[in-house]
Design an enzyme around this catalytic site. Structure first.
Site, PDB file in Angstrom:
ATOM      1  N   SER A  54       0.783  -1.240   0.000  1.00  9.19           N
ATOM      2  CA  SER A  54       0.000   0.000   0.000  1.00  9.19           C
ATOM      3  C   SER A  54       0.815   1.290   0.000  1.00  9.19           C
ATOM      4  O   SER A  54       0.236   2.365  -0.086  1.00  9.19           O
ATOM      5  CB  SER A  54      -0.952   0.026   1.200  1.00  9.19           C
ATOM      6  OG  SER A  54      -2.077  -0.786   0.926  1.00  9.19           O
ATOM      7  N   LYS A  94       0.143   3.828  -2.667  1.00  5.31           N
ATOM      8  CA  LYS A  94      -0.858   4.900  -2.618  1.00  5.31           C
ATOM      9  C   LYS A  94      -0.237   6.297  -2.563  1.00  5.31           C
ATOM     10  O   LYS A  94      -0.941   7.284  -2.782  1.00  5.31           O
ATOM     11  CB  LYS A  94      -1.804   4.661  -1.442  1.00  5.31           C
ATOM     12  CG  LYS A  94      -2.652   3.393  -1.616  1.00  5.31           C
ATOM     13  CD  LYS A  94      -3.569   3.151  -0.436  1.00  5.31           C
ATOM     14  CE  LYS A  94      -4.511   1.980  -0.717  1.00  5.31           C
ATOM     15  NZ  LYS A  94      -4.119   0.750  -0.064  1.00  5.31           N
ATOM     16  N   SER A 108      -5.626   3.870   4.356  1.00  2.24           N
ATOM     17  CA  SER A 108      -5.185   2.945   3.312  1.00  2.24           C
ATOM     18  C   SER A 108      -6.376   2.275   2.626  1.00  2.24           C
ATOM     19  O   SER A 108      -6.349   1.081   2.303  1.00  2.24           O
ATOM     20  CB  SER A 108      -4.244   1.879   3.892  1.00  2.24           C
ATOM     21  OG  SER A 108      -3.470   1.304   2.867  1.00  2.24           O
TER      22      SER A 108
END
Length: 357
Positions: free
Chosen positions: A49, A52, A104
């Protein structure tokens, strides 16, 4: 006999040494992108993640954050961490970014992707193009969230490339505001949300000012953070690190103590002495350049000036480079501009009127 025992005891006093758990890690000076410390910094790994960060900066640069986005069936493909938005709910693109970065939210990542799809724009294509622009040579994005695909493939990068990305993103005011937010409260068309940032260092380490967590079973724990202390700006990236938050804190303390921030190129004081080809001109650079150095390294920094010889130059033309050298290695290059002194003294009509009145 007693003296011998005392000496022996001193030899076995444990020293404060920290072993970093990560498979790959890096400490980067944000102001110069100099690598201060690291291990396996160019090893390609799944990044989960922390993807991102790229999703966010590309969205900030290419979207209208005040746009309202209506959630549709495409969000149903999301799984894992989420902000739990629902079909037909209307939410601003800005709120989606907060949900993306603080919680997230994989559902937020998919809805952001849908926002661009509706505008006939491929978000992942933008992400990969940005990676090329930032010289992230070992990075490939397959999606906007960081989860692995059905065939096991996923977004790949390196500690070095992701540090470059974070260094770039932290120059953006909107990104800095989002990534440094500890708690965010918002209201959509149907619900009110309160989101707390998963980056524990924002609360547990006073100098931390941003970052992003990540985890999948294949990538393990991934983490990017940034911190500022005494005008020193550092970025730390760890990949596959089960002790990531402690490792980041220890790496910050070690390197904040070790390095000093100095201005190598000062745009206000920049001059080239003993230059014989050009007469009646001034040279200038547009930006200051700072870098972190140890006390020992200070004496090994030099400025190498390279000028092109152009008899027909135009004012404010790039005429050369100022290279910052450390022990013979080029650490940075700044463009050098040229301008005739006579043109600098000419006043515009507006300036003359302003002086009269």
């Amino acid at each position: 006999m007693k003296k011998v025992l005392i000496v022996m005891c001193l030899l076995f006093i444990p020293l404060k040494v920290y072993a970093i758990s990560a498979s790959s890690y890096i400490v980067m000076d944000k102001d110069s992108n100099r690598v201060l410390e690291g291990k396996n910094i160019n090893d390609k790994r799944l990044i989960a993640s922390i993807t991102k960060i790229m999703t966010a900066i590309v969205t900030i640069e290419n979207g209208n954050l005040k746009d309202k986005v209506k959630v549709d069936e495409r969000v149903l493909k999301a799984y894992g961490s989420a902000i739990y938005i629902e079909i037909d709910e209307e939410i601003t693109l800005e709120d989606l970014l907060y949900g993306l970065m603080l919680r997230s939210g994989n559902d937020a990542a998919l809805v952001i992707k849908s926002y661009f799809e509706d505008k006939k724009i491929d978000l992942v294509e933008l992400m990969n193009k940005k990676a090329i622009d930032l010289n992230m040579k070992d990075t490939t994005f397959l999606n906007s969230h960081g989860l692995e695909e059905n065939d096991g493939s996923g977004n790949m990068s390196t500690a070095y490339d992701m540090a470059l990305l974070m260094s770039y993103a932290m120059n953006n005011k909107t990104f800095r505001k989002i990534t440094s937010t500890k708690t965010y409260v918002t209201k959509t068309s149907t619900k009110k949300y309160t989101w707390y940032n998963k980056n524990k260092l924002l609360k547990n380490y006073e100098f931390c000012n941003g970052g992003k967590t990540g985890y999948t079973k294949k990538a393990k724990r991934t983490l990017i953070t940034s911190a500022k202390k005494d005008n020193k700006n550092l970025i730390v990236v760890t990949l596959n690190d089960g002790n990531d938050f402690n490792d980041h804190k220890n790496l910050y303390e070690k390197n904040f103590k070790k390095y000093e921030n100095i201005t190598v190129i000062d745009k206000e004081k920049f001059k080239i002495r003993n230059e014989s080809f050009y007469k009646g001109v001034n040279f200038y650079v547009k930006d200051n350049f700072k870098m972190l150095v140890t006390n020992e390294e200070k004496n090994n920094i030099s400025l190498n000036i390279i000028l092109n010889k152009d008899e027909h130059f135009k004012n404010n033309q790039v005429i050369g480079k100022a290279q910052v050298m450390l022990s013979g290695e080029v650490m940075h290059e700044s463009d050098i501009y040229i301008v005739k002194k006579s043109s600098m003294n000419k006043k515009s009509i507006f300036q003359k009127l302003k002086e009269i009145f």
